[in-house]
Design a protein around this motif. Structure first.
Motif, mmCIF file in Angstrom:
data_model
loop_
_atom_site.group_PDB
_atom_site.id
_atom_site.type_symbol
_atom_site.label_atom_id
_atom_site.label_comp_id
_atom_site.label_asym_id
_atom_site.label_seq_id
_atom_site.Cartn_x
_atom_site.Cartn_y
_atom_site.Cartn_z
ATOM 1 N N LYS A 42 -4.466 -1.255 7.063
ATOM 2 C CA LYS A 42 -4.205 -0.516 5.822
ATOM 3 C C LYS A 42 -5.396 -0.608 4.854
ATOM 4 O O LYS A 42 -5.311 -0.133 3.731
ATOM 5 C CB LYS A 42 -2.962 -1.083 5.130
ATOM 6 N N GLN A 64 -6.908 2.770 3.384
ATOM 7 C CA GLN A 64 -6.026 3.370 2.388
ATOM 8 C C GLN A 64 -6.020 2.551 1.097
ATOM 9 O O GLN A 64 -6.053 3.099 -0.010
ATOM 10 C CB GLN A 64 -4.606 3.476 2.962
ATOM 11 N N LEU A 100 -7.007 3.467 -2.963
ATOM 12 C CA LEU A 100 -5.930 3.447 -3.958
ATOM 13 C C LEU A 100 -6.160 2.472 -5.110
ATOM 14 O O LEU A 100 -5.763 2.740 -6.251
ATOM 15 C CB LEU A 100 -4.609 3.051 -3.288
ATOM 16 N N SER A 102 0.984 4.255 -2.782
ATOM 17 C CA SER A 102 0.566 5.624 -2.452
ATOM 18 C C SER A 102 1.656 6.632 -2.793
ATOM 19 O O SER A 102 1.357 7.795 -3.089
ATOM 20 C CB SER A 102 0.196 5.730 -0.973
ATOM 21 N N ASP A 103 2.908 6.199 -2.789
ATOM 22 C CA ASP A 103 4.019 7.082 -3.150
ATOM 23 C C ASP A 103 4.182 7.218 -4.662
ATOM 24 O O ASP A 103 4.781 8.173 -5.146
ATOM 25 C CB ASP A 103 5.338 6.548 -2.564
ATOM 26 N N TRP A 122 1.592 6.200 -7.460
ATOM 27 C CA TRP A 122 0.535 6.316 -8.464
ATOM 28 C C TRP A 122 -0.228 7.626 -8.528
ATOM 29 O O TRP A 122 -0.682 8.014 -9.618
ATOM 30 C CB TRP A 122 -0.415 5.118 -8.345
ATOM 31 N N PRO A 123 -0.401 8.367 -7.436
ATOM 32 C CA PRO A 123 -1.098 9.654 -7.581
ATOM 33 C C PRO A 123 -0.440 10.580 -8.608
ATOM 34 O O PRO A 123 -1.129 11.198 -9.437
ATOM 35 C CB PRO A 123 -1.041 10.236 -6.166
ATOM 36 N N VAL A 128 0.833 -1.199 0.000
ATOM 37 C CA VAL A 128 0.000 0.000 0.000
ATOM 38 C C VAL A 128 0.869 1.252 0.000
ATOM 39 O O VAL A 128 0.619 2.201 -0.764
ATOM 40 C CB VAL A 128 -0.947 -0.005 1.214
ATOM 41 N N GLN A 129 1.892 1.279 0.837
ATOM 42 C CA GLN A 129 2.720 2.481 0.949
ATOM 43 C C GLN A 129 3.436 2.796 -0.359
ATOM 44 O O GLN A 129 3.485 3.950 -0.793
ATOM 45 C CB GLN A 129 3.753 2.320 2.072
#
Length: 217
Positions: free
Chosen positions: A83, A86, A90, A58-59, A61-62, A54-55
């Motif tokens: 998680k 979140q 995502l 999140s770093d 794909w946005p 997940v982390q």
């Protein structure tokens, strides 16, 4: 290998299995890949990717979504319950639903947010102690539990043991899915996706054959 090579191999495997072209979705596994390699695959028009954490997702794909627009990212690694919120924001699909506690958490969050990704139940077809997933004998009951929670279960997922013939595990997963009226089969990786397609895979997960060897980190 390249994205084009893999795509051509998938098309051939579909035809050999008597399946329509485009019936198998290629998940480009981008975990721990440098962003420039991911951008190169995006530049070729591919829009379906898989991440393990997940982390990391999140770093990564946005910013890519800002540049490239709509991208479908799937979670293909284990998901910690804390998680889940979140992850649900995502990922379009989560392939690793593997226990009642996680199912209950996702159901609660779906009610709260009005949104739920598509879900695959991970089955531990090799009954390996170190691997996540429900046991084959528990799959029917877990599917029923998830349906009782109104979760959008699309199908089943497995990762065969590395020292066993994968087609045996793909055949088992296909049997379990059919028995439960599920059409989605997330199975097959770089070395064995052709046999997975022959046995009904709808999603195959290919990483290094597209991007090159993973970079540790």
């Amino acid at each position: 290998m390249s994205l084009t090579d893999i795509t051509q191999q998938i098309t051939k495997a579909e035809a050999k299995a008597g399946r329509p072209a485009g019936s198998v979705k290629l998940i480009a596994v981008s975990k721990v890949q440098p962003k420039e390699r991911v951008a190169a695959v995006l530049d070729q028009g591919h829009r379906l990717f898989g991440e393990n954490r997940v982390q990391e997702a999140s770093d990564k794909w946005p910013a890519f979504r800002e540049t490239y627009g709509d991208i479908d990212v799937h979670l293909i690694g284990p998901l910690q319950t804390n998680k889940a919120r979140q992850a649900m924001a995502l990922f379009g699909t989560i392939h690793t639903l593997d226990r009642p506690k996680l199912a209950n958490t996702i159901a609660r969050l779906a009610q709260e947010t009005g949104n739920c990704p598509g879900l695959f139940i991970q089955v531990n077809t090799g009954e390996e102690a170190q691997k996540a997933g429900v046991m084959s004998t528990e799959t029917d009951d877990f599917v029923e539990t998830c349906r009782g929670l109104d979760l959008p279960v699309l199908g089943l997922m497995c990762i065969p043991p590395i020292d066993e013939e994968p087609s045996l595990h793909f055949a088992l997963l296909q049997k379990l899915a059919a028995r439960n009226g599920l059409t989605g089969l997330s199975m097959g990786m770089s070395s064995d996706f052709a046999s997975a397609i022959a046995l009904g895979a709808t999603h195959v997960r290919v990483g290094s054959a597209i991007f090159g060897a993973r970079v540790a980190g």
